[in-house]
Structures are given as structure tokens and as C-alpha cells.
Scaffold this motif. Structure first.
Motif, PDB file in Angstrom:
ATOM      1  N   GLN A 170       0.823  -1.205   0.000  1.00  0.00           N
ATOM      2  CA  GLN A 170       0.000   0.000   0.000  1.00  0.00           C
ATOM      3  C   GLN A 170       0.865   1.266   0.000  1.00  0.00           C
ATOM      4  OE1 GLN A 170      -3.324  -0.408  -0.300  1.00  0.00           O
ATOM      5  NE2 GLN A 170      -2.946  -2.614  -0.285  1.00  0.00           N
ATOM      6  N   GLU A 171       0.205   2.407   0.072  1.00  0.00           N
ATOM      7  CA  GLU A 171       0.920   3.686   0.085  1.00  0.00           C
ATOM      8  C   GLU A 171       1.634   3.890   1.419  1.00  0.00           C
ATOM      9  OE1 GLU A 171      -2.347   6.308  -0.648  1.00  0.00           O
ATOM     10  OE2 GLU A 171      -1.982   6.355  -2.803  1.00  0.00           O
ATOM     11  N   ILE A 172       2.781   4.555   1.375  1.00  0.00           N
ATOM     12  CA  ILE A 172       3.548   4.856   2.580  1.00  0.00           C
ATOM     13  C   ILE A 172       3.484   6.361   2.842  1.00  0.00           C
ATOM     14  CG2 ILE A 172       5.882   4.935   3.563  1.00  0.00           C
ATOM     15  CD1 ILE A 172       6.435   2.279   2.387  1.00  0.00           C
ATOM     16  N   LEU A 173       3.290   6.721   4.100  1.00  0.00           N
ATOM     17  CA  LEU A 173       3.217   8.114   4.516  1.00  0.00           C
ATOM     18  C   LEU A 173       4.480   8.480   5.285  1.00  0.00           C
ATOM     19  CD1 LEU A 173      -0.472   8.248   5.822  1.00  0.00           C
ATOM     20  CD2 LEU A 173       0.371   8.577   3.499  1.00  0.00           C
ATOM     21  N   GLU A 174       4.970   9.691   5.032  1.00  0.00           N
ATOM     22  CA  GLU A 174       6.190  10.177   5.682  1.00  0.00           C
ATOM     23  C   GLU A 174       5.882  11.465   6.438  1.00  0.00           C
ATOM     24  OE1 GLU A 174      10.870  11.119   4.590  1.00  0.00           O
ATOM     25  OE2 GLU A 174       9.381  11.031   2.980  1.00  0.00           O
ATOM     26  N   ARG A 210       2.522  12.872   4.758  1.00  0.00           N
ATOM     27  CA  ARG A 210       2.231  12.987   3.326  1.00  0.00           C
ATOM     28  C   ARG A 210       2.579  11.686   2.617  1.00  0.00           C
ATOM     29  NH1 ARG A 210       4.215  18.777   0.855  1.00  0.00           N
ATOM     30  NH2 ARG A 210       2.937  20.150   2.149  1.00  0.00           N
ATOM     31  N   ARG A 211       1.836  11.407   1.557  1.00  0.00           N
ATOM     32  CA  ARG A 211       2.141  10.236   0.741  1.00  0.00           C
ATOM     33  C   ARG A 211       3.424  10.481  -0.051  1.00  0.00           C
ATOM     34  NH1 ARG A 211      -3.314  10.699   1.046  1.00  0.00           N
ATOM     35  NH2 ARG A 211      -4.485   8.786   1.513  1.00  0.00           N
ATOM     36  N   VAL A 212       4.210   9.425  -0.232  1.00  0.00           N
ATOM     37  CA  VAL A 212       5.471   9.544  -0.951  1.00  0.00           C
ATOM     38  C   VAL A 212       5.331   8.917  -2.334  1.00  0.00           C
ATOM     39  CG1 VAL A 212       6.782   9.513   1.196  1.00  0.00           C
ATOM     40  CG2 VAL A 212       6.371   7.371  -0.011  1.00  0.00           C
TER      41      VAL A 212
END
Length: 377
Positions: free
Chosen positions: A239-243, A360-362
Motif C-alpha cells: 500500500q501507500e507509505i506516509l512520511e 504525506r504520501r510519498v
């Protein structure tokens, strides 16, 4: 003073009336953005250190600790926060430990925007007794107008009656024994993704229905909900990773502004504005203006004595002396050593302020870098 409170924490409401409805709003701490390993001096100190971490997290809700791959990790709001935590562990609780290298706390987000409905029929022995449970879940990404719960680490869990469920595993007047078991089962998969081991956030989960056969313990529902949610995450792929990002304001002489901007952009920063140094992060957008210094009534050395300190006769400062402010958003992972980096590129003439700016999504390239950093590539 009330003694003997072993299960309360900062933000709880104490009342003298049983089942009182007059409760104060609980404290909602900001999500952790940085973590570090806790290294005990000896094997015999591990339990004492974990007890100290538990006591500390009760007094400071923004501190939490977990165990991952046999290692104890403490999570906080920043590098300075972790330094304070380390100091309190040693001085206040007498813990024999030290904190390892700081690392940023990333998160994972379920990327499907439409409801994915799955069910599971659980038919196994639990606690030595035959158990039969059925549960159906619907899961998707939170919509833009939806707000996740802090108790669920930014996720939102809805019960069969359409109302949000608290992250409470103890049955109360509003939470039945069966729902408490389901909540307990959901907490596990949400705390660690099967793909990256990162906590999952920004996910909307609906418990559409559930049933428990006669004589089956509620633990069967906990096992069923945990297994089903973990299967959904695993079958949905990576899935998407958030930073975590921060807002940063750098005040620097105009002569060094180019180096500061270059350094920020090379480290993933996004420049927002470049202004005269009259504002702070909290007062950006104000109407105050920088007034020119007037040399009237003061002795100004000749230019040949101190050319860098000369103020022009029209009342304006030399452009090389005037400070500018650079406002930017930057990944927290690239700013852990910013103090020494900024001192080096500005010759010690620049200062900076920071404040959290959420997650935020990377992009795919940065996602690969993060997976390599956490050993999941």
C-alpha cells in the motif's frame, strides 16, 4: 492527593459518582514522528525499563513504546522530545538504559477508495473448546471529508449500528463483550502491516455484522476479526507509505540564502515563500513591515574601517547584511541533522524554526528508499 491509581493516565476524568456522565474531553496527543531503540544495560534491567516506559507514557500521552522484532522502541514527537524522555527515564525512574539511533516513524495507508467487503467463518478450537464465529468487514481509505480517530491512530472504525467504536478492549455500558473482543482483534493488524511492519492509518473499517455460536468464547471473535483484517491487508498488496513532514522557517543573511534554498531542495524540501525576516511560523501573513534603521544621532564608522556594517545614507541596510526568511515543507527524516548542516552552510549566521506538518504520501522512488531503510525492500 489520591494514592494507588495504577491504571489511570493523563487526560482521564476522576469522579466520585458511579457511572457519571460528566467527563472532561480526553487529551488527544499528536501522532509520533520519530522513534529510537531502548537499550538496557543488562538482561535483568529489561523489565524495569519497560515498567518505567509504561509509567512515563501514563504521565505523557505523547510517548508510547512498542516491541518489534524483539527490540523495545520508544516513540515521540521529535529528537528533543526523545532526549527529554531519555533524561526522565534515567533521573526520575532510575532506569539503566540508553537510546539508540533516532529514526523517523513512517506509516502505511490503505489505498483502495471503494469498499472492499470480506467475511470469514471461524471454526477452530479456542482455549480448548470448539468455537464458531462469523464476521464481515468493509474496508476502504478515508475520504477527504472524514476524520480518523486519535485513539485508532488516524483510522476510523464503525460498528454495526453505524456509530464509531472506541479503541477500548474492556467491556462497558456501551461496548458489549463481543464488540470488545472484535476491537481487540482489529488493533493487532492495524499496528503492524503484513508487508512493511509499519502502523496503518487513514483507513475506514466497518463491522457490518458478526455472530457467535452458543457456547463459543468471545475470544473466537477476536481471532476471527484479526485473521480477516490481516488477510485483507495481505491480499491487497503493498500500500501507500506516509512520511512525516515539518514546516520550517530559516532566517539567513541574503548572501547565504542561495545555499540554504539549494540545501533544502536537494533534501526533498518544497520552498513555499522567501520573505524579509519579519515573521515567524505562527505569524506568517501579518501586516508588520520591516522599518529601516536610521543613523540619526549615532556615530557611524567610516566605510574603510567597517565596510560590512555601513548603513547607506538613504536609510536602507546593505543587502548582504539584511536577513531573509525562507519558508518550506521538508521531510523530517532529512532534517534530523539540520542544525549542524545549517551552521556549516551559513557560517553560523542562520537560525531556524520547525513545527509538525502532518504526514504525506510519498512517490514510488521515495517508497523504495524507505523500504530499504527499514529493511523491507
Amino acid at each position: 492527593m489520591i494514592l494507588g491509581l495504577k491504571h489511570t493516565r493523563t487526560g482521564d476524568t476522576l469522579t466520585s459518582i458511579i457511572d457519571s456522565k460528566d467527563t472532561l474531553k480526553s487529551i488527544s496527543p499528536l501522532p509520533a514522528t520519530i522513534s529510537a531503540s531502548v537499550v538496557s544495560q543488562s538482561q535483568s534491567d529489561i523489565q524495569a525499563v519497560q515498567n518505567a516506559l509504561t509509567s512515563l507514557s501514563r504521565t505523557d500521552p505523547s510517548v508510547r513504546w512498542t516491541e518489534e522484532d524483539g527490540q523495545t522502541l520508544v516513540h515521540g514527537l521529535g529528537a528533543l522530545h526523545l532526549e527529554i524522555v531519555e533524561g526522565r527515564l534515567k533521573e526520575e525512574f532510575g532506569a539503566h538504559c540508553s537510546l539508540g539511533k533516532r529514526r523517523v516513524s513512517y506509516k502505511e495507508c490503505f489505498s483502495r477508495t471503494e469498499d472492499l467487503v470480506e467475511s470469514l467463518h471461524w471454526d477452530k478450537d479456542v482455549l480448548g473448546k470448539p468455537s464458531n464465529a462469523l464476521i464481515e468487514l468493509a474496508i476502504r481509505q478515508l475520504a477527504e471529508d472524514e476524520q480518523g480517530s486519535d485513539d485508532w491512530d488516524g483510522n476510523l472504525v464503525i460498528g454495526p449500528n453505524g456509530q464509531p467504536l472506541p479503541a477500548a478492549t474492556v467491556p462497558t455500558g456501551k461496548i458489549t463483550l463481543e464488540l470488545a473482543a472484535i476491537i481487540q482483534g482489529l488493533l493487532g493488524p492495524l499496528s503492524a502491516s503484513p508487508h512493511t511492519g509499519l502502523p496503518i492509518t487513514g483507513t475506514h473499517i466497518t463491522v457490518r455484522s458478526f455472530s457467535l455460536s452458543l457456547g463459543s468464547p468471545p475470544a473466537a471473535l477476536a481471532s476471527a476479526s484479526s485473521t480477516l483484517l490481516r488477510q485483507i491487508f495481505k491480499n491487497s498488496g503493498s500500500q501507500e507509505i506516509l512520511e512525516p513532514f515539518i514546516s520550517v522557517k530559516v532566517s539567513v543573511p541574503e548572501s547565504g540564502m542561495g545555499k540554504v534554498v539549494k540545501d533544502l531542495t536537494e533534501n526533498g524540501g518544497e520552498i513555499q515563500e522567501m520573505l524579509t525576516d519579519i515573521t515567524s511560523l505562527s505569524s506568517l501573513g501579518g501586516t508588520n513591515e520591516l522599518t529601516a534603521f536610521t543613523p540619526e544621532g549615532l556615530y557611524i564608522p567610516p566605510q574603510w574601517i567597517s565596510p560590512s556594517a555601513v548603513v547607506s545614507t538613504d536609510g536602507s541596510q546593505d543587502s548582504t547584511r539584511q536577513k531573509r526568511s525562507v519558508f518550506a515543507f521538508s521531510p523530517l527524516s532529512k532534517m534530523l541533522d539540520y542544525q549542524s548542516r545549517l551552521r556549516s552552510i551559513s557560517g553560523g549566521q542562520a537560525t531556524f524554526e520547525m513545527s509538525p506538518a502532518g504526514f504525506r504520501r510519498v512517490n514510488q522512488e521515495r517508497k523504495v528508499e524507505i523500504l530499504q531503510e527499514i529493511g523491507r525492500a
